[in-house]
Structures are given as C-alpha cells and as structure tokens.
Write a protein that holds these residues in place. Structure first.
Motif, PDB file in Angstrom:
ATOM      1  N   PHE A 255       0.765  -1.094   0.096  1.00 32.21           N
ATOM      2  CA  PHE A 255      -0.016   0.151  -0.013  1.00 32.21           C
ATOM      3  C   PHE A 255       0.840   1.320  -0.105  1.00 32.21           C
ATOM      4  CE2 PHE A 255      -2.807  -2.819   2.571  1.00 32.21           C
ATOM      5  CZ  PHE A 255      -3.361  -3.387   1.486  1.00 32.21           C
ATOM      6  N   GLY A 256       2.116   1.181   0.530  1.00 31.57           N
ATOM      7  CA  GLY A 256       3.095   2.441   0.749  1.00 31.57           C
ATOM      8  C   GLY A 256       3.416   2.611  -0.732  1.00 31.57           C
ATOM      9  N   ALA A 257       3.882   1.582  -1.331  1.00 30.00           N
ATOM     10  CA  ALA A 257       4.203   1.698  -2.908  1.00 30.00           C
ATOM     11  C   ALA A 257       3.282   2.488  -3.840  1.00 30.00           C
ATOM     12  CB  ALA A 257       4.759   0.398  -3.284  1.00 30.00           C
ATOM     13  N   GLY A 262       1.280   7.484  -6.171  1.00 22.77           N
ATOM     14  CA  GLY A 262      -0.220   8.405  -6.209  1.00 22.77           C
ATOM     15  C   GLY A 262      -1.285   7.632  -6.804  1.00 22.77           C
ATOM     16  N   ILE A 263      -1.432   6.368  -6.364  1.00 22.11           N
ATOM     17  CA  ILE A 263      -2.355   5.316  -7.145  1.00 22.11           C
ATOM     18  C   ILE A 263      -3.484   5.189  -6.080  1.00 22.11           C
ATOM     19  CG2 ILE A 263      -2.883   3.008  -8.069  1.00 22.11           C
ATOM     20  CD1 ILE A 263       0.072   3.386  -9.253  1.00 22.11           C
ATOM     21  N   ASN A 264      -4.735   5.203  -6.170  1.00 25.17           N
ATOM     22  CA  ASN A 264      -5.651   5.040  -5.428  1.00 25.17           C
ATOM     23  C   ASN A 264      -6.110   3.568  -5.446  1.00 25.17           C
ATOM     24  OD1 ASN A 264      -7.631   5.849  -3.244  1.00 25.17           O
ATOM     25  ND2 ASN A 264      -9.166   5.573  -4.768  1.00 25.17           N
ATOM     26  N   ILE A 265      -6.471   3.054  -4.180  1.00 26.36           N
ATOM     27  CA  ILE A 265      -6.741   1.615  -4.142  1.00 26.36           C
ATOM     28  C   ILE A 265      -8.273   1.546  -3.980  1.00 26.36           C
ATOM     29  CG2 ILE A 265      -6.876  -0.652  -2.989  1.00 26.36           C
ATOM     30  CD1 ILE A 265      -3.879   0.222  -2.057  1.00 26.36           C
ATOM     31  N   GLU A 266      -9.077   0.823  -4.718  1.00 25.85           N
ATOM     32  CA  GLU A 266     -10.583   1.067  -4.706  1.00 25.85           C
ATOM     33  C   GLU A 266     -11.086  -0.315  -3.972  1.00 25.85           C
ATOM     34  OE1 GLU A 266     -12.388   1.385  -8.464  1.00 25.85           O
ATOM     35  OE2 GLU A 266     -10.952   3.274  -8.945  1.00 25.85           O
ATOM     36  N   MET A 267     -10.508  -1.645  -4.100  1.00 30.44           N
ATOM     37  CA  MET A 267     -11.109  -2.643  -3.254  1.00 30.44           C
ATOM     38  C   MET A 267      -9.633  -3.616  -3.202  1.00 30.44           C
ATOM     39  SD  MET A 267     -13.980  -3.949  -6.180  1.00 30.44           S
ATOM     40  CE  MET A 267     -14.604  -5.180  -5.050  1.00 30.44           C
ATOM     41  N   VAL A 275      -2.199 -10.811  -2.121  1.00 27.73           N
ATOM     42  CA  VAL A 275      -2.882  -9.654  -1.752  1.00 27.73           C
ATOM     43  C   VAL A 275      -3.245  -9.032  -3.312  1.00 27.73           C
ATOM     44  CG1 VAL A 275      -2.833  -7.428  -0.849  1.00 27.73           C
ATOM     45  CG2 VAL A 275      -1.367  -9.079   0.162  1.00 27.73           C
ATOM     46  N   SER A 276      -4.656  -8.778  -3.237  1.00 31.06           N
ATOM     47  CA  SER A 276      -5.088  -8.219  -4.522  1.00 31.06           C
ATOM     48  C   SER A 276      -5.482  -6.834  -4.178  1.00 31.06           C
ATOM     49  CB  SER A 276      -6.085  -9.111  -5.273  1.00 31.06           C
ATOM     50  OG  SER A 276      -5.439 -10.353  -5.817  1.00 31.06           O
ATOM     51  N   VAL A 277      -5.642  -6.095  -5.279  1.00 28.85           N
ATOM     52  CA  VAL A 277      -5.995  -4.655  -5.324  1.00 28.85           C
ATOM     53  C   VAL A 277      -6.761  -4.406  -6.594  1.00 28.85           C
ATOM     54  CG1 VAL A 277      -4.608  -3.941  -3.339  1.00 28.85           C
ATOM     55  CG2 VAL A 277      -3.843  -3.276  -5.679  1.00 28.85           C
ATOM     56  N   VAL A 278      -7.629  -3.371  -6.486  1.00 28.88           N
ATOM     57  CA  VAL A 278      -8.180  -2.907  -7.549  1.00 28.88           C
ATOM     58  C   VAL A 278      -7.897  -1.317  -7.935  1.00 28.88           C
ATOM     59  CG1 VAL A 278     -10.303  -2.266  -9.086  1.00 28.88           C
ATOM     60  CG2 VAL A 278     -10.159  -4.503  -8.047  1.00 28.88           C
ATOM     61  N   THR A 279      -7.516  -1.039  -9.023  1.00 25.99           N
ATOM     62  CA  THR A 279      -6.809   0.320  -9.186  1.00 25.99           C
ATOM     63  C   THR A 279      -7.687   0.956 -10.668  1.00 25.99           C
ATOM     64  OG1 THR A 279      -5.170  -0.152 -10.994  1.00 25.99           O
ATOM     65  CG2 THR A 279      -4.673  -0.276  -8.402  1.00 25.99           C
ATOM     66  N   ARG A 280      -7.726   2.171 -10.996  1.00 23.18           N
ATOM     67  CA  ARG A 280      -7.924   2.567 -12.147  1.00 23.18           C
ATOM     68  C   ARG A 280      -7.274   1.827 -13.245  1.00 23.18           C
ATOM     69  NH1 ARG A 280     -12.533   3.708 -13.086  1.00 23.18           N
ATOM     70  NH2 ARG A 280     -12.657   2.532 -11.405  1.00 23.18           N
ATOM     71  N   ALA A 281      -7.945   1.490 -14.383  1.00 21.06           N
ATOM     72  CA  ALA A 281      -7.009   0.661 -15.535  1.00 21.06           C
ATOM     73  C   ALA A 281      -6.048   1.417 -16.025  1.00 21.06           C
ATOM     74  CB  ALA A 281      -8.409   0.467 -16.696  1.00 21.06           C
ATOM     75  N   ASP A 282      -6.088   2.918 -16.139  1.00 18.34           N
ATOM     76  CA  ASP A 282      -5.099   3.523 -16.809  1.00 18.34           C
ATOM     77  C   ASP A 282      -3.735   3.754 -15.758  1.00 18.34           C
ATOM     78  OD1 ASP A 282      -6.076   5.492 -14.990  1.00 18.34           O
ATOM     79  OD2 ASP A 282      -6.606   6.897 -16.458  1.00 18.34           O
ATOM     80  N   GLN A 283      -3.980   3.561 -14.587  1.00 18.45           N
ATOM     81  CA  GLN A 283      -2.735   3.382 -13.569  1.00 18.45           C
ATOM     82  C   GLN A 283      -2.376   2.026 -13.488  1.00 18.45           C
ATOM     83  OE1 GLN A 283      -4.904   5.446 -10.301  1.00 18.45           O
ATOM     84  NE2 GLN A 283      -3.572   7.181 -10.715  1.00 18.45           N
ATOM     85  N   LEU A 284      -2.904   0.829 -13.996  1.00 18.10           N
ATOM     86  CA  LEU A 284      -2.572  -0.280 -13.797  1.00 18.10           C
ATOM     87  C   LEU A 284      -0.971  -0.473 -14.021  1.00 18.10           C
ATOM     88  CD1 LEU A 284      -3.179  -3.207 -12.550  1.00 18.10           C
ATOM     89  CD2 LEU A 284      -3.934  -3.764 -14.769  1.00 18.10           C
ATOM     90  N   ASP A 285      -0.255  -0.183 -15.127  1.00 24.09           N
ATOM     91  CA  ASP A 285       0.930  -0.228 -15.838  1.00 24.09           C
ATOM     92  C   ASP A 285       1.915   0.310 -14.593  1.00 24.09           C
ATOM     93  OD1 ASP A 285      -0.012  -1.755 -17.782  1.00 24.09           O
ATOM     94  OD2 ASP A 285       0.857  -0.506 -19.159  1.00 24.09           O
ATOM     95  N   ASP A 286       1.644   1.569 -14.100  1.00 18.76           N
ATOM     96  CA  ASP A 286       2.250   2.244 -13.025  1.00 18.76           C
ATOM     97  C   ASP A 286       2.304   1.546 -11.844  1.00 18.76           C
ATOM     98  OD1 ASP A 286       3.121   4.169 -14.843  1.00 18.76           O
ATOM     99  OD2 ASP A 286       1.420   5.420 -14.362  1.00 18.76           O
TER     100      ASP A 286
END
Length: 311
Positions: A255-257, A262-267, A275-286
């Motif tokens: 979560f710190g990384a 600057g990537i928000n975690i939605e789920m 550990v799995s997290v959901v982000t915005r699709a356009d931020q996934l590569d970053d």
C-alpha cells in the motif's frame, strides 16, 4: 478429465518413434463422442499425458524463458523465477499471468507432475513448477514474493443502497449466479446508521457485465436496493508469494508503494499467499512497476520476449 488412457502413445514410444498428439480434445466417457477440453486445453493435455505416462516432468514451451516476476512487456527488468510452488503458480495464473493455464497447473498439482516452463527459442533452463525439493539440496524457506500479476479483463459492479438485513446479500448473489456469472472480489461497506443501507461491490469478467447488470435490474424491486453502477475501467494487481505467510509488513509495503506512486486503491482482497487490489485501468501499468520495484524484484538485465505476447 475423468481418465487418461495413453496406450497408443506408449506403444509408439516403445517402438522408438515420436508420438505427436493433437491436444485440446478427448472423447466422452460413455458415448465416445469427440469433445474439446475448453480453455487451456492444450497445456492441460500435455500435463494429463505426462501423468498418465508416469513421466518425470512435463515441459511447456512458450515465447519467453519461463515465468517472470511480472509481465516483461510492462516491467522490462522483470526477473525469471527459477522455482514456484503449485500454489504460487495457481494464484499467478488465476490473477492474470497467462503463461500457464489454471487447469494445467491444478492437474499437475493433483498428480504430482513437475512442470518445466521454458522457451522454444532458446535452450535455457526455464521455471520449475513443483512442490518437490531440489535434488541434493535441503528444503529452504520460500522467497517472500514470487511475482506481481495483473488483469485488465474485469469490471466492477456496485449495488447502491442495499437494505442491511439478513439474506439481502445472499439474494443479490443468487441473482448473479442464476445469470451464470462468476464473481471474483467482493466488498461490502459498513451500513449507515441513519438509513440502515449499505453498498456492495464485486468484480466479474467484463464480458459478463451486461447480463449481470440486467439480471440485477430485473430484481431491483424485489431486493429493494437503490441502483446499480457499472465500471469497466478498472485493473487488478495481485502480489503473490508463499513466503508472505510468515513475513509481516507485506501489505503495508504494497500500500505504501501505491501511495508513493499516487495510485488510489478501490478494493482489496487477501489470501494466505496473495494480496489483490483494484485500481484505475489507466494506472495499472504504473502500479505494477511501482510494486515490483518496492519489493526489489527488478533484475539487472532486460527480459527477452522472443515472439508473441510474453507472459
């Protein structure tokens, strides 16, 4: 697969000939009708034949030198993993790593078939998927992290304003199940004290999004929720490693990384080794690159994808 009868293959091998088998197909048990094995059928055929023949190993050839710590197309410095447990490979395959089909790994685990993933373009040793210890070596503790997988094929549905009473969540997922939709992650918010309502979000294959939303809309009056929101612009990142069972702080570092990038975690969902997290699709590569670097998985050289898509 109910049974494997490799009689003709064994007879061919005993004659000193090479048996070439068309994978992905078999026959039904009682009528002998030709049928296909479904997605991942070719890999599964190979492992099933290896099990039926009592082979020492099943080699699966790909366009990369093995299983990498991340998709080499996204993380150029991803490292090849020398060894993975079946459990780690199952989690990686289930969460976006496409180099091995999920059913193939499960079959290998069930019958104890070591799987060697290597490149058809080089003679290098690849990645071994097995629970067996290395011959001549003492069993060692697993590395904390085996790899970072990602998946762009999912969407998120949020059912808004759900009455927070026993049985409501069950009814929602009964409706989704009746539409023949598989669900991955589920999150339910704490209900608002004033209204007694809550929101339930879940992820599913984006191809099933339309029929799931339609099924829920048809049951809205019966269940009593306010609305359904659909979002197909999400991506899922999964951090996998058997060693995280015994190492605290993995989630905090993950979560710190993402925070520092600057990537928000939605789920969020977790298991013993994932550990799995959901982000915005356009931020996934970053997100993949940030997490890969945070866990010191970067190698010194660039990974080679000889052809095709890689991982």
């Amino acid at each position: 697969i109910v049974d494997v009868v490799p009689t003709r293959v064994r007879e061919t091998i005993e004659k000193g000939q090479v048996a070439i088998v068309a994978g992905f197909q078999g026959v039904t048990q009682h009528t002998n009708d030709v049928t296909t094995l479904g997605r991942g059928g070719s890999d599964t055929t190979a492992v099933a034949l290896a099990a039926g023949l009592g082979a020492d190993v099943c080699e699966i050839y790909s366009d990369v030198d093995g299983v990498f710590t991340a998709d080499p197309r996204i993380v150029a410095t991803a490292r090849k993993v020398h060894r993975l447990t079946y459990e780690e490979m199952l989690d990686l395959a289930a969460n976006g790593a496409k180099i091995l089909a999920l059913r193939c790994v499960e079959y290998g685990r069930r019958y104890g078939v070591p799987i060697h993933v290597r490149s058809s373009y080089s003679g290098r040793e690849g990645t071994w998927v097995t629970d067996l210890p290395v011959e001549g070596e003492e069993p060692m503790e697993h590395p904390i992290i085996a790899g970072v997988a990602h998946d762009r094929s999912e969407a998120k549905i949020t059912v808004v304003g759900v009455p927070d009473v026993p049985g409501t969540a069950a009814r929602i997922f009964e409706v989704v199940a009746a539409a023949d939709v598989n669900i991955d992650m589920i999150v339910q918010n704490v209900s608002a004290a004033k209204t007694g309502l809550t929101d339930i979000s879940f992820t599913l294959p984006s191809d099933d999004g339309a029929k799931a939303t339609a099924a829920l809309a048809s049951a809205q009056e019966e269940i009593g929720f306010d609305s359904v929101q659909y979002d197909d612009q999400i991506g899922k990142l999964s951090l996998v490693g058997a060693g995280m069972k015994s190492h605290p702080g993995v989630s905090a570092k993950l979560f710190g990384a993402l925070r520092d990038a600057g990537i928000n975690i939605e789920m969020i969902t977790t298991s013993e080794i994932r550990v799995s997290v959901v982000t915005r699709a356009d931020q996934l590569d970053d997100a993949v690159r940030a997490v890969h670097t945070a866990f010191e998985l970067d190698g010194e050289d660039e990974a080679v994808v000889y052809a095709g898509t890689g991982r």
